[in-house]
Scaffold this motif. Structure first.
Motif, mmCIF file in Angstrom:
data_model
loop_
_atom_site.group_PDB
_atom_site.id
_atom_site.type_symbol
_atom_site.label_atom_id
_atom_site.label_comp_id
_atom_site.label_asym_id
_atom_site.label_seq_id
_atom_site.Cartn_x
_atom_site.Cartn_y
_atom_site.Cartn_z
ATOM 1 N N ASP A 132 0.864 -1.256 0.184
ATOM 2 C CA ASP A 132 0.094 0.010 0.016
ATOM 3 C C ASP A 132 0.841 1.405 -0.021
ATOM 4 O O ASP A 132 0.522 2.348 -0.630
ATOM 5 C CB ASP A 132 -1.101 -0.071 1.246
ATOM 6 N N GLY A 133 2.006 1.281 0.674
ATOM 7 C CA GLY A 133 2.780 2.441 0.869
ATOM 8 C C GLY A 133 3.475 2.675 -0.610
ATOM 9 O O GLY A 133 3.714 3.825 -0.841
ATOM 10 N N ILE A 134 3.799 1.507 -1.268
ATOM 11 C CA ILE A 134 4.468 1.806 -2.579
ATOM 12 C C ILE A 134 3.329 2.665 -3.496
ATOM 13 O O ILE A 134 3.724 3.641 -4.366
ATOM 14 C CB ILE A 134 4.923 0.701 -3.372
ATOM 15 N N LYS A 135 1.978 2.138 -3.437
ATOM 16 C CA LYS A 135 1.010 2.697 -4.190
ATOM 17 C C LYS A 135 0.827 4.103 -3.829
ATOM 18 O O LYS A 135 0.247 5.034 -4.791
ATOM 19 C CB LYS A 135 -0.130 1.810 -4.217
ATOM 20 N N PHE A 136 0.835 4.141 -2.506
ATOM 21 C CA PHE A 136 0.573 5.705 -2.004
ATOM 22 C C PHE A 136 1.572 6.528 -2.670
ATOM 23 O O PHE A 136 1.095 7.611 -3.027
ATOM 24 C CB PHE A 136 0.536 5.611 -0.455
ATOM 25 N N ILE A 137 2.709 6.109 -2.637
ATOM 26 C CA ILE A 137 3.666 7.040 -3.181
ATOM 27 C C ILE A 137 3.503 7.201 -4.650
ATOM 28 O O ILE A 137 3.813 8.438 -5.152
ATOM 29 C CB ILE A 137 5.378 6.594 -2.692
ATOM 30 N N GLU A 138 3.532 6.290 -5.462
ATOM 31 C CA GLU A 138 3.286 6.345 -6.792
ATOM 32 C C GLU A 138 2.058 7.482 -7.139
ATOM 33 O O GLU A 138 2.170 8.063 -8.105
ATOM 34 C CB GLU A 138 2.915 4.999 -7.192
ATOM 35 N N ASN A 139 1.010 7.131 -6.216
ATOM 36 C CA ASN A 139 -0.282 8.123 -6.538
ATOM 37 C C ASN A 139 -0.060 9.626 -6.157
ATOM 38 O O ASN A 139 -0.526 10.577 -6.999
ATOM 39 C CB ASN A 139 -1.229 7.400 -6.029
ATOM 40 N N PHE A 140 0.832 9.564 -5.289
ATOM 41 C CA PHE A 140 0.733 11.096 -4.594
ATOM 42 C C PHE A 140 2.289 11.606 -4.413
ATOM 43 O O PHE A 140 2.172 12.638 -3.612
ATOM 44 C CB PHE A 140 0.101 11.107 -3.235
ATOM 45 N N ILE A 141 3.218 11.392 -5.301
ATOM 46 C CA ILE A 141 4.523 11.717 -5.249
ATOM 47 C C ILE A 141 4.568 13.458 -5.553
ATOM 48 O O ILE A 141 5.360 13.929 -4.959
ATOM 49 C CB ILE A 141 5.395 10.876 -6.192
ATOM 50 N N SER A 142 3.563 13.790 -6.410
ATOM 51 C CA SER A 142 3.811 15.355 -6.921
ATOM 52 C C SER A 142 3.490 16.140 -5.678
ATOM 53 O O SER A 142 3.982 17.108 -5.348
ATOM 54 C CB SER A 142 2.935 15.173 -8.183
ATOM 55 N N PRO A 143 2.240 15.891 -5.086
ATOM 56 C CA PRO A 143 1.936 16.867 -3.830
ATOM 57 C C PRO A 143 3.178 16.541 -2.657
ATOM 58 O O PRO A 143 3.209 17.684 -2.126
ATOM 59 C CB PRO A 143 0.628 16.427 -3.556
ATOM 60 N N MET A 144 3.506 15.447 -2.552
ATOM 61 C CA MET A 144 4.294 15.280 -1.577
ATOM 62 C C MET A 144 5.730 16.059 -1.874
ATOM 63 O O MET A 144 6.139 16.377 -0.906
ATOM 64 C CB MET A 144 4.606 13.651 -1.396
ATOM 65 N N LEU A 145 6.201 16.121 -3.200
ATOM 66 C CA LEU A 145 7.440 16.786 -3.202
ATOM 67 C C LEU A 145 7.240 18.198 -3.348
ATOM 68 O O LEU A 145 8.181 18.885 -3.015
ATOM 69 C CB LEU A 145 8.024 16.274 -4.792
ATOM 70 N N HIS A 146 6.052 18.641 -3.661
ATOM 71 C CA HIS A 146 5.717 20.016 -3.903
ATOM 72 C C HIS A 146 5.535 20.783 -2.367
ATOM 73 O O HIS A 146 6.017 21.718 -2.237
ATOM 74 C CB HIS A 146 4.453 20.213 -4.349
ATOM 75 N N SER A 147 4.960 20.056 -1.585
ATOM 76 C CA SER A 147 4.820 20.837 -0.195
ATOM 77 C C SER A 147 4.529 19.633 0.797
ATOM 78 O O SER A 147 3.554 18.916 0.730
ATOM 79 C CB SER A 147 3.599 21.620 -0.246
ATOM 80 N N THR A 148 5.242 19.702 1.730
ATOM 81 C CA THR A 148 5.393 18.382 2.758
ATOM 82 C C THR A 148 3.872 18.143 3.488
ATOM 83 O O THR A 148 3.302 17.290 3.373
ATOM 84 C CB THR A 148 6.573 18.373 3.438
ATOM 85 N N PRO A 149 3.419 19.337 3.845
ATOM 86 C CA PRO A 149 2.230 19.258 4.878
ATOM 87 C C PRO A 149 1.134 18.628 3.753
ATOM 88 O O PRO A 149 0.170 18.203 4.389
ATOM 89 C CB PRO A 149 1.852 20.498 5.095
#
Length: 224
Positions: free
Chosen positions: A139-156
């Motif tokens: 699940d963690g792999i899929k989470f990062i693959e799906n949401f990597i853009s907002p995670m890189l843009h702004s940590t919150p």
């Protein structure tokens, strides 16, 4: 590590086990929510004026190293029940989000996919009672693959724009959402499972007429 390549810096199997235990304990004892005390989700990471200073103060070198390399040390060891319990303490709790938070701050979110892939391979070495930990790593792999853009843009936005949209029928949602009470909830229309399309590549202005993949599956080339 291969001693022929790494020389004095090589690590044998017994050292790798010690390193795996040590890095996991560092994560267990130091991971926490909003570790850099960011006040707003309205700013991109690049717009936080003192982010580098906050990272230096709140994420010391031993924690930074552990977040990036714990799984590589883990994969070099034989399966061990005590070590698997340490992995479960991180991957099987809200600490998996706090770990991803640090990767976001460091600009190393992509390392999360490779780390959780290491965890998956390591757990598959042994038929054990850690099936849920394996599912959470996936699940963690899929989470990062799906949401990597907002995670890189702004940590919150790990918590604001990503976590609320974790599919409700996933084990990650079941484990993490009850622990993070301040996160928004989707009460209607949310996904039940992970989407089949994990990543949309952009760049072509016309129809794509051909595509090729590298033998290791890490690169793709397309033509239009």
């Amino acid at each position: 590590m291969d001693p022929l390549r790494s020389g004095d810096y090589s690590i044998d199997a017994s050292d790798a086990k010690d390193m795996a235990f040590t890095t996991l304990r560092i994560l267990r004892d130091n991971l926490r929510f909003n570790i850099c005390e960011l006040e707003s989700s309205y700013l991109a990471n690049t717009e936080v004026p003192d982010l580098s200073e906050r990272i230096d103060k709140k994420i010391p070198p031993h924690l930074s190293y552990s977040c990036q390399f714990w799984a590589q040390h883990l994969e070099k060891t034989e399966f061990d029940l005590e070590l698997a319990g340490q992995v479960r303490d991180i991957v099987g709790s809200e600490k998996i989000m706090f770990w991803m938070e640090i990767l976001s701050l460091l600009g190393r979110v992509g390392k999360g996919v490779s780390a959780l892939a290491c965890v998956r391979r390591w757990l598959l070495k042994e038929n054990s009672d850690f099936g849920n930990t394996l599912r959470l790593a996936e699940d963690g792999i899929k989470f990062i693959e799906n949401f990597i853009s907002p995670m890189l843009h702004s940590t919150p936005h790990l918590y604001v724009s990503a976590l609320p949209f974790v599919p409700s029928n996933t084990l990650l949602s079941e484990v993490v959402m009850p622990k993070l009470h301040s996160s928004a909830r989707i009460h209607g229309g949310g996904l039940k499972g992970w989407p089949l399309v994990q990543l949309l590549l952009q760049g072509h202005t016309g129809y794509v007429t051909s595509a090729g993949f590298s033998p290791d599956g890490k690169r793709i080339v397309s033509g239009s």
